[in-house]
Scaffold this active site. Structure first.
Site: not given
Ligand code: GDP
Ligand code: IMO
Ligand code: MG
Length: 428
Positions: A16, A41, A223
Site C-alpha cells: 500500500k 510501509h 492493515q
Molecule cells: P504495506 O504495509 O502494504 O505498505 O506493504 P509493506 O511495505 O509492509 O510490504 C511490501 C513490501 O514489498 C515492501 O518491502 C515493498 O518495498 C515491496 N514491494 C512493493 N511492491 C513491490 C513489487 O511490485 N515487487 C517487489 N519485488 N517488491 C514490492
Molecule cells: P500494514 O499496514 C500485517 C496484524 C498483527 C496481528 C493482528 C493484530 O503494514 O499492512 P495489532 O497489533 O494490530 O493488534 O495486531 O494484525 N497486523 C498486521 N499484519 N500488516 C500490518 O499492517 C498489520 N498490522 C497489524 O500481526 O496478527
Molecule cells: Mg506493511
C-alpha cells in the site's frame, strides 16, 4: 478524480505504501484513517528505503499535505521519532496535520497489549504489541484519551484517573503487574503536547474544504480487509476498520464523496501473526516466496507466512469494499515457477464454497481448490508496459482479473517507485 481510497485486499503488507507514494506527486492530501504504528510501509525512492509506521506514505512527496485522521491511534513518542528520522533525511514534515479527535496510545495500553497476549498463550492473536487493541477498546468503552485532551491538564488528569481506575485492578489483581500511577501517565502524555499543538486541527473540515475546492485526497489504509475488525478473520484481526467504510468514519468525509476504491493485492498471499490462512505453504515453496519476496515484517521483523493467491479472498475484498480497481503487486516474485497455483474456491468438509464461508469454523477448515496456471522465466523487473510482460505473465494477470471480479489497473514488478505497469490511471 478527487477522492480515492487505497486499502489492502488481503492480510496486510500488500504494498500500500508504494502504491500511495506513486500517486503522491498528483495528490494534494494523503490521509491515514485507521490503525497506528502497527502498520509498516516500505517505500523505495531512487534506491533509498523509507520505513513508515504512523505517518501517511504521502509524506514522502513534496507538496502533499499529510493528515492523521480521527480514526488513527497515536503513540506520541513514535510519531516524533518518525518525524525526526525523516527530517534528518531531508524530508519536509512541516505540513503534517493531526486530528484533534484521534486517540492516544498511553503506556498502560502497550503494557496491557503485551500481558494479554502472554496470558492468552496458545490462543494469542500475535499482535504487534504496540497497544493498538487496548487503545481502540478504550475508545469504544468511552474511556479513551484524545489529542484534544492533551491541551487541558485538568481534563487529561481526570480522564487518566478514570482509565487507570479499572486498569490497575486488572494489572495488579489479574496480571500480577505493578500499578501505573496517574502522575507518570500524565507526565508521559504532556511531554509531547506542546510540540503536537501546532499540527492539531479539525481535519474533517480541512479535507471537506479541500474536496470542495476540487483538490485530490487520497485515503491510505493501514492493515487490510482480512484484518478488519468487522470483515476480517475475527478474532485474528486488528482492532480498527481497515475497509473502505473506515475511510469515511476515520476521516469525517462522507461516502458520497468517495470516487474510487483501490485494493492493493499481492500476486501471492502473506500473513503476519496467528489465524487461519487457507493457501498457506508450510513447505520449501513457502520459504522460497518468503526469501524471494523479502517477506519479513517492516514493523516487527517477524517472518511473514506465505502462500498462493486466493481469488476467494480477492472477490470478498471486492464485495465488502466496493473495489473499483486492483493494484497487483510483486508479480516479479513469481518469476521462475513451472506452474503457479491459484485458489479459486474452498472445499469445506466436501462442500464447495465459491464465496467466503460465513462461519468462522468453516474458514478454519477450508481446503483450497487450486487451478494451475503456467509460469514464466523471463526477468520482468524492467517491464513498463503490459505488452512487455511474457505471455504467461500476461495470462496470469488476466486470469486473476477474471477470477477476482475487479479490473487490475496497476502491476508491480519491483519495489522501486518506477517499477510499475499502469493499465488504467487511478486518478482519472
Ligand atoms: P504495506 O504495509 O502494504 O505498505 O506493504 P509493506 O511495505 O509492509 O510490504 C511490501 C513490501 O514489498 C515492501 O518491502 C515493498 O518495498 C515491496 N514491494 C512493493 N511492491 C513491490 C513489487 O511490485 N515487487 C517487489 N519485488 N517488491 C514490492
Ligand atoms: P500494514 O499496514 C500485517 C496484524 C498483527 C496481528 C493482528 C493484530 O503494514 O499492512 P495489532 O497489533 O494490530 O493488534 O495486531 O494484525 N497486523 C498486521 N499484519 N500488516 C500490518 O499492517 C498489520 N498490522 C497489524 O500481526 O496478527
Ligand atoms: Mg506493511
Amino acid at each position: 478524480m478527487p477522492a480515492v481510497v487505497v486499502l489492502g485486499a488481503q492480510w496486510g503488507d500488500e504494498g500500500k505504501g508504494k502504491a500511495t507514494d506513486q500517486l503522491g506527486s498528483r495528490v494534494d492530501h494523503v490521509v491515514k484513517f485507521n490503525g497506528g504504528n502497527n502498520a509498516g510501509h516500505t517505500v523505495v525512492i531512487d534506491g533509498e528505503k523509507y520505513a513508515l509506521h504512523l505517518l501517511p506514505s504521502g509524506i514522502l512527496s513534496p507538496g502533499v499535505v499529510p493528515v492523521i485522521g480521527n480514526g488513527v491511534v497515536i503513540d506520541l513518542e513514535v510519531l516524533f521519532r518518525e518525524i525526526d528520522a525523516l527530517e534528518a533525511r531531508g524530508v519536509d514534515t512541516s505540513k503534517l496535520l493531526v486530528s484533534s479527535s484521534a486517540h492516544i496510545i498511553a503506556g498502560y495500553n502497550r503494557t496491557i497489549d503485551k500481558v494479554t497476549e502472554r496470558f492468552l498463550g496458545k490462543r494469542r492473536i500475535g499482535t504487534t504489541g504496540r497497544g493498538i487493541g487496548p487503545t481502540y477498546a478504550d475508545k469504544i468503552s468511552r474511556v479513551g484519551i484524545r489529542v484534544q485532551d492533551l491541551f487541558d491538564e485538568h481534563i487529561l488528569r481526570q480522564k487518566v484517573e478514570g482509565a487507570l481506575d479499572q486498569k490497575n485492578h486488572l494489572l495488579v489483581k489479574v496480571y500480577n503487574r505493578r500499578a501505573i500511577t496517574v502522575d507518570e501517565t500524565v507526565a508521559e502524555l504532556l511531554a509531547y503536547a506542546e510540540r503536537l499543538r501546532p499540527m492539531v486541527t479539525d481535519t474533517s473540515l480541512v479535507l471537506n474544504q479541500a474536496l470542495d475546492a476540487g483538490r485530490t485526497v487520497l485515503f491510505e489504509a493501514g492493515q487490510a480487509t482480512m484484518l478488519d475488525v468487522d470483515h476480517g478473520t475475527y478474532p485474528f484481526v486488528t482492532s480498527s476498520s481497515a475497509t473502505a467504510g473506515g475511510a469515511c468514519t476515520g476521516s469525517g468525509v462522507g461516502p458520497t464523496r468517495i470516487d474510487r476504491v483501490v485494493g492493493v493485492i499481492k500476486a501471492y498471499t502473506t500473513r503476519v501473526g496467528e489465524g487461519p490462512f487457507p493457501t498457506e505453504l508450510l513447505d520449501e515453496m513457502g520459504e522460497r516466496l518468503r526469501k524471494t519476496g523479502g517477506e519479513y515484517g517492516t514493523t516487527t521483523g517477524r517472518p511473514r507466512r506465505c502462500g498462493w493467491y486466493d481469488a476467494v479472498v480477492a472477490r470478498y475484498a471486492g464485495r465488502v469494499n466496493g473495489l473499483t480497481d486492483l493494484v497487483l503487486t510483486k508479480l516479479d516474485v513469481l518469476t521462475g515457477l513451472e506452474k503457479v497455483p491459484v485458489c479459486v474456491a474452498y472445499d469445506v468438509n466436501g462442500v464447495r464454497h465459491d464465496e467466503m464461508p460465513v462461519d468462522q469454523s468453516d474458514f478454519h477448515h477450508a481446503v483450497p481448490v487450486y487451478e494451475e496456471l503456467d509460469g514464466w522465466w523471463e526477468d520482468i523487473s524492467e517491464c513498463r508496459e503490459f505488452s512487455d510482460l511474457p505471455v504467461n505473465a500476461q495470462r496470469y494477470v488476466l486470469a486473476l482479473e477474471e477470477m477476482s471480479g475487479t479490473r487490475i489497473s496497476g502491476i508491480g514488478v519491483g519495489p522501486g517507485r518506477e517499477a510499475t505497469i499502469v493499465r488504467h490511471d487511478l486518478l482519472s
